[in-house]
Each structure stands twice: as structure tokens, then as C-alpha cells.
Enzyme design. Structure first.
Site, PDB file in Angstrom:
ATOM      1  N   SER A   1     -26.154 -46.063  -5.215  1.00  0.00           N
ATOM      2  CA  SER A   1     -26.670 -45.826  -3.868  1.00  0.00           C
ATOM      3  C   SER A   1     -28.079 -45.221  -3.921  1.00  0.00           C
ATOM      4  O   SER A   1     -28.991 -45.829  -4.459  1.00  0.00           O
ATOM      5  CB  SER A   1     -25.687 -44.942  -3.093  1.00  0.00           C
ATOM      6  OG  SER A   1     -25.932 -44.966  -1.709  1.00  0.00           O
TER       7      SER A   1
ATOM      8  N   ASP B   1     -19.422 -53.266   2.207  1.00  0.00           N
ATOM      9  CA  ASP B   1     -20.131 -51.986   2.189  1.00  0.00           C
ATOM     10  C   ASP B   1     -20.694 -51.671   3.582  1.00  0.00           C
ATOM     11  O   ASP B   1     -21.562 -52.389   4.081  1.00  0.00           O
ATOM     12  CB  ASP B   1     -21.271 -52.040   1.165  1.00  0.00           C
ATOM     13  CG  ASP B   1     -21.877 -50.676   0.859  1.00  0.00           C
ATOM     14  OD1 ASP B   1     -21.853 -49.810   1.751  1.00  0.00           O
ATOM     15  OD2 ASP B   1     -22.362 -50.489  -0.265  1.00  0.00           O
TER      16      ASP B   1
ATOM     17  N   HIS C   1     -18.288 -49.020  -0.087  1.00  0.00           N
ATOM     18  CA  HIS C   1     -19.352 -48.317  -0.817  1.00  0.00           C
ATOM     19  C   HIS C   1     -18.704 -47.515  -1.938  1.00  0.00           C
ATOM     20  O   HIS C   1     -18.471 -46.314  -1.814  1.00  0.00           O
ATOM     21  CB  HIS C   1     -20.099 -47.406   0.158  1.00  0.00           C
ATOM     22  CG  HIS C   1     -21.452 -46.960  -0.323  1.00  0.00           C
ATOM     23  ND1 HIS C   1     -22.478 -47.836  -0.609  1.00  0.00           N
ATOM     24  CD2 HIS C   1     -21.943 -45.717  -0.554  1.00  0.00           C
ATOM     25  CE1 HIS C   1     -23.542 -47.159  -0.988  1.00  0.00           C
ATOM     26  NE2 HIS C   1     -23.251 -45.877  -0.976  1.00  0.00           N
TER      27      HIS C   1
END
Length: 222
Positions: free
Chosen positions: A118, A172, A203
Site C-alpha cells: 500500500s 480492493d 486490501h
């Protein structure tokens, strides 16, 4: 930001000659991905030093200014401008320091891999465009390249291009897969050899992804 980051270090053997610097996501810390080591590492691999740094604590605009560990501020929802560019640049410098520390420990730069999930992956990909470090490879999980067009336009023109492992969740809700696909395309157009993986997940990281990453790393260690 301070130039001295605290880190969680996991060495898989004595006198490691390979290093993996792994940046966590927003609100997490260096402990977040430390448990992945025994799931990922294979018996025949060389000794590796995994370095999991803690990001500095800073207020995050999109979270009503709540302070948390972050590599940069998130200022909005538009992926073309949501990442605070000054914050990304500052964290790229912090990553430089981590790379320099591993080189000082005796690990050649061509045996250093950069990984990020991320936010951490966004910093890793941003760093790679400068081509300052001829590292062994880049691992970008559930992430994207901030402002891909501008970043690609300003990328350094010379220098080695490391292989890239990118993986993303089809469901996600934090970083839509289309955004990551766009980033992968931008990297490929710059000449980066990108290996793309997509999984039916949100995610997160899944077991199938860890297996695929292990296969990709196995090729690096040969």
C-alpha cells in the site's frame, strides 16, 4: 521527518548477504509484515536480512488529521493527487538511508530488494523511478505509483531497471485494481520488467500471493 527510523530485523541465517527492506502500509508498523518471513522463506535460499522499518507518526488529512504511522499524508480521494508529493519525497530519502545502512553492513546494492504494501509500495515505486540504486528487484503489493503520468515524465533516463513483482486484490476498496493496473502499464512503458498478479481478495495479502512471490524471489536468488 527524522532520518533515523526504528526497525524490526529478522535474519534467516548467519552473515546475510541479501537484504529485503519492507515498508508497511498506513497506520501499521514494522511488525505488520514480520510474520510473513517463515511463510515466504525457502530452505535452499541464502541467508537474508529482512528489515521492517516503522514509518514516522504524522497527522493524516483524510482521517480528520488523526496522527498515525504513515509514509506520507493522504490529502484527498483523487489518485492523481491524493498522495502528498513532499511527503513521498521525504520517505524516499528515508528509504535511501535504509539502503545505505544495508550497504554499510556489507550487502551489495545488487543484492538488496525493496518491498512495500500500500503506502509503502508507493514509496518503493517512486524511489525506483530515480534509478539511483541498482537493486535486485521491487515488490509492490496492493499499491500504485502516485501520479503515474507525472512520475513517469520525470523519471531518470538512465540507470538499470530492476524487475518488479506487482500483486493486487480484485476487490480492493482502498486502492482499486484499475489504479494499480494503470501504474503497472506506466512502469512497463518505461521499460521495467513487471510481473503482474491479481487475486480475488480485498486490501490484503493471500497465501497464493505469498507462493507466487516466493517463486519470483527464487529466481532472484539463483
Amino acid at each position: 521527518m527524522s532520518q533515523a527510523l526504528e526497525t524490526v530485523v529478522n535474519e534467516t541465517g548467519a552473515d546475510p548477504q541479501w537484504s529485503v527492506i519492507w515498508l508497511h502500509g498506513l497506520g501499521a508498523d514494522g511488525h505488520d509484515f514480520a510474520p510473513i518471513v517463515p511463510e515466504l522463506v525457502r530452505e535452499h535460499w541464502p541467508a537474508i536480512r529482512f528489515v521492517f522499518p516503522h514509518a514516522p507518526v504524522q497527522p493524516i488529512t483524510i482521517n480528520n488529521g488523526l496522527p498515525m504511522r504513515a509514509w506520507y499524508d493522504i490529502v484527498g480521494m483523487d489518485f492523481r493527487s491524493r498522495a502528498d508529493s513532499a511527503g513521498v519525497a521525504a520517505s524516499v530519502q528515508l528509504l535511501d538511508g535504509l539502503i545505505e545502512a544495508e550497504i554499510a553492513r556489507g550487502v551489495p546494492v545488487e543484492r538488496i530488494l525493496l518491498a512495500g504494501f500500500s503506502q509503502g509500495g508507493a514509496v518503493v515505486l517512486s524511489s525506483a523511478l530515480r534509478r539511483r540504486w541498482p537493486v535486485a528487484g521491487l515488490i509492490a503489493l496492493s499499491t500504485y505509483l502516485p501520479d503515474a503520468e507525472a512520475a513517469a515524465a520525470s523519471a531518470a533516463a538512465e540507470g538499470p531497471l530492476p524487475p518488479v513483482f506487482m500483486a493486487h486484490g480484485q476487490k480492493d476498496p482502498v486502492i482499486p485494481q484499475d489504479v494499480a493496473v494503470h501504474s503497472a502499464k506506466a512502469l512497463k512503458e518505461l521499460g521495467f520488467p513487471v510481473e503482474w498478479h491479481s487475486y480475488f481478495m480485498v486490501h490484503q495479502v493471500c497465501a497464493e500471493e505469498i507462493q507466487a512471490l516466493g517463486d519470483w524471489l527464487d529466481a532472484r536468488f539463483r
